[in-house]
Scaffold this motif. Structure first.
Motif, mmCIF file in Angstrom:
data_model
loop_
_atom_site.group_PDB
_atom_site.id
_atom_site.type_symbol
_atom_site.label_atom_id
_atom_site.label_comp_id
_atom_site.label_asym_id
_atom_site.label_seq_id
_atom_site.Cartn_x
_atom_site.Cartn_y
_atom_site.Cartn_z
ATOM 1 N N LEU A 89 47.388 42.536 38.905
ATOM 2 C CA LEU A 89 46.606 41.386 39.355
ATOM 3 C C LEU A 89 47.278 40.690 40.529
ATOM 4 C CD1 LEU A 89 45.306 39.695 36.078
ATOM 5 C CD2 LEU A 89 43.984 40.857 37.823
ATOM 6 N N GLY A 90 48.601 40.562 40.486
ATOM 7 C CA GLY A 90 49.312 39.959 41.610
ATOM 8 C C GLY A 90 49.141 40.753 42.887
ATOM 9 N N LEU A 91 49.195 42.074 42.785
ATOM 10 C CA LEU A 91 49.012 42.921 43.965
ATOM 11 C C LEU A 91 47.584 42.827 44.499
ATOM 12 C CD1 LEU A 91 51.001 46.057 42.774
ATOM 13 C CD2 LEU A 91 51.654 44.488 44.607
ATOM 14 N N ILE A 92 46.604 42.727 43.606
ATOM 15 C CA ILE A 92 45.213 42.556 44.052
ATOM 16 C C ILE A 92 45.064 41.241 44.810
ATOM 17 C CG2 ILE A 92 42.847 42.192 43.244
ATOM 18 C CD1 ILE A 92 43.466 44.140 40.960
ATOM 19 N N GLY A 93 45.752 40.187 44.335
ATOM 20 C CA GLY A 93 45.690 38.903 45.017
ATOM 21 C C GLY A 93 46.289 38.937 46.413
ATOM 22 N N ILE A 94 47.205 39.870 46.658
ATOM 23 C CA ILE A 94 47.829 39.995 47.987
ATOM 24 C C ILE A 94 47.076 40.990 48.854
ATOM 25 C CG2 ILE A 94 49.929 40.619 49.235
ATOM 26 C CD1 ILE A 94 50.181 38.036 47.706
ATOM 27 N N TRP A 95 46.806 42.180 48.313
ATOM 28 C CA TRP A 95 46.277 43.274 49.118
ATOM 29 C C TRP A 95 44.813 43.596 48.856
ATOM 30 C CZ3 TRP A 95 49.644 44.674 52.780
ATOM 31 C CH2 TRP A 95 51.006 44.460 52.545
ATOM 32 N N GLY A 96 44.193 42.929 47.895
ATOM 33 C CA GLY A 96 42.799 43.225 47.564
ATOM 34 C C GLY A 96 41.824 42.758 48.634
ATOM 35 N N ILE B 15 45.234 37.840 50.368
ATOM 36 C CA ILE B 15 45.788 37.053 51.475
ATOM 37 C C ILE B 15 45.707 37.807 52.797
ATOM 38 C CG2 ILE B 15 47.934 36.119 52.411
ATOM 39 C CD1 ILE B 15 48.694 35.246 49.634
ATOM 40 N N PHE B 16 46.110 39.081 52.803
ATOM 41 C CA PHE B 16 46.173 39.807 54.072
ATOM 42 C C PHE B 16 44.781 40.056 54.652
ATOM 43 C CE2 PHE B 16 50.483 40.668 52.700
ATOM 44 C CZ PHE B 16 51.187 40.624 53.887
ATOM 45 N N GLY C 252 37.870 41.603 60.329
ATOM 46 C CA GLY C 252 37.138 41.847 59.088
ATOM 47 C C GLY C 252 38.083 41.980 57.905
ATOM 48 N N ARG C 253 37.677 42.799 56.936
ATOM 49 C CA ARG C 253 38.495 43.032 55.736
ATOM 50 C C ARG C 253 38.719 44.536 55.574
ATOM 51 N NH1 ARG C 253 39.088 38.631 52.488
ATOM 52 N NH2 ARG C 253 37.879 36.801 53.099
ATOM 53 N N PRO C 254 39.621 45.107 56.371
ATOM 54 C CA PRO C 254 39.787 46.569 56.351
ATOM 55 C C PRO C 254 40.627 47.083 55.189
ATOM 56 C CG PRO C 254 41.271 45.600 57.950
ATOM 57 C CD PRO C 254 40.462 44.469 57.404
ATOM 58 N N LEU C 255 41.463 46.225 54.572
ATOM 59 C CA LEU C 255 42.366 46.705 53.534
ATOM 60 C C LEU C 255 41.620 46.944 52.230
ATOM 61 C CD1 LEU C 255 45.514 44.456 54.116
ATOM 62 C CD2 LEU C 255 45.051 46.747 54.984
ATOM 63 N N GLN C 256 41.908 48.072 51.609
ATOM 64 C CA GLN C 256 41.270 48.450 50.346
ATOM 65 C C GLN C 256 42.371 48.898 49.382
ATOM 66 O OE1 GLN C 256 39.407 48.493 47.585
ATOM 67 N NE2 GLN C 256 37.634 48.837 48.935
#
Length: 538
Positions: free
Chosen positions: A109-116, A120-121, A131-135
């Protein structure tokens, strides 16, 4: 170690009972797997391309995760070893231990909050117009999560090896005016190289048997490991033939990894040093200092950000409402009961093993049977890893389901599986502590005629209280945060905190899931800190 004949007989009895219980628990699950359904149906599963695709993906993601973790851990360990004195170093080293004890579900869950996608990113990239390119879901998310949990482990092991290097080696290198590349080649690399095989093998084992991270971050059939496929075969498809075939494949895979680990060369001791100042002349220079500071800073930020996100997102949830929900109170009570039961059971089995191996060691001329008995118990700490939790759960699920006992027996089965998974850690904590204690007190207790409960009350409990409580608290923390054992049995009749968290996440109640993650993480952290403080106080 002095031991009377009656004490030896009791110790043998305890060891035989514990060993028979562990082997029986595992054997019943495996027998249920092998005897359930038709053999032809299970064999036919191996003709499915999907099964071999799962095996290839399991090996591929484990290999990539291992390579990335080890490759990144080496520069982190080198930087920390070159900088033995700077403000906050002790806390960074302590922070490296947090992912090891953090429930995997919370870390995800913490990683989803950063990289989801809403992390944040992606928010920062959106502000910059990208946009939101990170998946995070799919192979990239699995790799990211595995590296997050295993990089600190590898770095700690490499750092421990580097800190054992005699400081005279570095002083000699400085006197010879050796450049940094030469110091690495002739001093540091000979210490790191023998450790790589063992560290990589351990991480590969952890990644190949990963369940929760792949379940949360896999994102679909294209990113599924064997353990998740077993869970899906029973929970969603109820295809016992496929579950049995995949369980056999998983046991074969873990068996091969354990055999490979047993044959890996052991790292040699580089020696001892008379200098305790831990000076590193090769770390002098502004460029080197900046480079090391940059590596340590990036590592610390990557490690701390998901933990900070858990805290921030958790406090954004309606904690008062969550704490008052009946389902939460029931899940907390269930988790604490299963966790405490699993920890106590693991402790009792470990103590029985240690007592029996001590009785064999105390024998003047142990027989071949006694030696084999002792070796079996000594190896059991590793052998229990041969059958992962999801495989054990599958066997017991298939055994109990025809009798309608899955709901009634589920808490006992989950507690038993969690106790087995905690057993290797409990043994590693207690074995050296009990060996030292018995060496110091055996003759005195014998001279005073102390035995049985009197010896336990007067001699053993005061001397072993701290390691016993340390093992108990860590085993309970591991059980509280586990989702793998409860995955097949979880539901309205058996709801633990990890299962409740996973259910809220699956129903897109993210705020509640974040709040539950904070609460569960706080409970596990309290148990870990309590255990560490007792250990440090020794």
């Amino acid at each position: 170690m002095l031991m009377s004949s009656s004490e030896r007989r009791r110790s043998y009895g305890y060891g035989i009972a514990a060993l028979a219980s562990v082997i029986g628990f595992i054997a019943i699950a495996i027998a249920a797997l092998s005897g359930f359904g038709r053999l032809q149906a299970s064999i036919a599963v191996f003709d499915e391309p999907y099964v071999w695709r799962i095996l290839r993906f399991t090996l591929w993601q484990a290999t990539l995760s291992t390579l990335i973790s080890v490759a990144l851990a080496i520069p982190v360990a080198l930087a920390l070893a070159r900088r033995p004195h700077f403000p906050g170093r002790l806390w960074i080293v302590r922070l490296m231990a947090v992912p090891l004890g953090l429930p995997v579900l919370i870390g995800a869950l913490g990683l989803i909050g950063i990289w989801g996608r809403q992390g944040i990113f992606n928010d920062l990239l959106t502000l910059a117009g990208f946009g939101r390119p990170l998946q995070i879901y799919g192979l990239q998310g699995i790799l990211l999560a595995h590296v997050y949990f295993n990089l600190p482990l590898a770095a700690r092991l490499f750092l421990a090896g580097l800190e054992r290097v005699p400081q005279e080696y570095f002083k000699s290198a400085a006197m010879l005016d050796m450049p940094g590349r030469a110091v690495f080649r002739f001093v540091e690399w000979p210490v790191i190289a023998p450790l790589i095989a063992g560290v990589a093998g351990l991480i590969f084992m952890l990644c190949a048997t990963s369940f929760t991270l792949v379940l949360i971050l896999g994102g679909g059939p294209a990113a599924t490991t064997i353990e998740v496929a077993i869970y899906q075969a029973l929970r969603f498809d109820f295809n016992p033939a496929r579950a049995v075939a995949l369980a056999g494949m998983q046991i074969g895979l873990t068996g091969l990894v354990l055999i490979a680990l047993a044959f890996l060369p052991k790292a040699s001791d580089p020696g001892t040093s008379a200098d305790t100042a831990l000076a590193r002349p090769d770390g002098a220079g502004r460029f080197k200092a900046l480079a090391d500071a940059g590596i340590i800073a990036l590592f610390t930020i990557a490690l701390a950000l998901p933990l900070a996100m858990i805290v921030i997102k958790g406090f954004e949830a309606d904690l008062v409402k969550l704490l008052g929900e009946r389902v939460f109170l029931r899940a907390t009570a269930t988790s604490l009961a299963i966790g405490l039961g699993a920890a106590l059971l693991s402790l009792l089995v470990a103590l029985a093993f240690i007592a029996a191996t001590g009785a064999v060691a105390a024998a003047k001329r142990p027989s071949a049977v006694e030696k084999g008995f002792s070796a079996t118990m000594a190896a059991m700490g590793s052998l229990v890893l041969l059958v992962p939790p999801i495989v054990l759960g599958t066997g017991w699920f298939l055994l109990l389901r025809p009798f309608g006992l899955t709901d009634a027996a589920a808490p006992l089965v989950v507690a038993g599986i969690n106790a087995l998974m905690a057993l290797p850690f409990v043994l590693r904590v207690l074995q050296p502590a009990i060996a030292v204690h018995r060496a110091r007190t055996a003759r005195l207790a014998a001279s005073l005629g102390l035995s049985g409960f009197a010896r336990l009350r007067i001699v053993d409990w005061p001397g072993l209280k701290r390691p016993l409580l340390t093992a108990l608290s860590f085993a309970m923390a591991l059980s509280l945060g586990d989702l793998g054992a409860v995955a097949l049995f979880g539901g309205d009749d058996l709801t633990t905190l990890p299962w409740l968290l996973y259910s809220r996440l699956g129903s897109y109640r993210t705020a509640d899931a974040n709040g539950l993650a904070l609460i569960l993480g706080a409970i596990c952290l309290i148990l870990m800190v309590a255990g560490t403080r007792r250990q440090a106080a020794r």
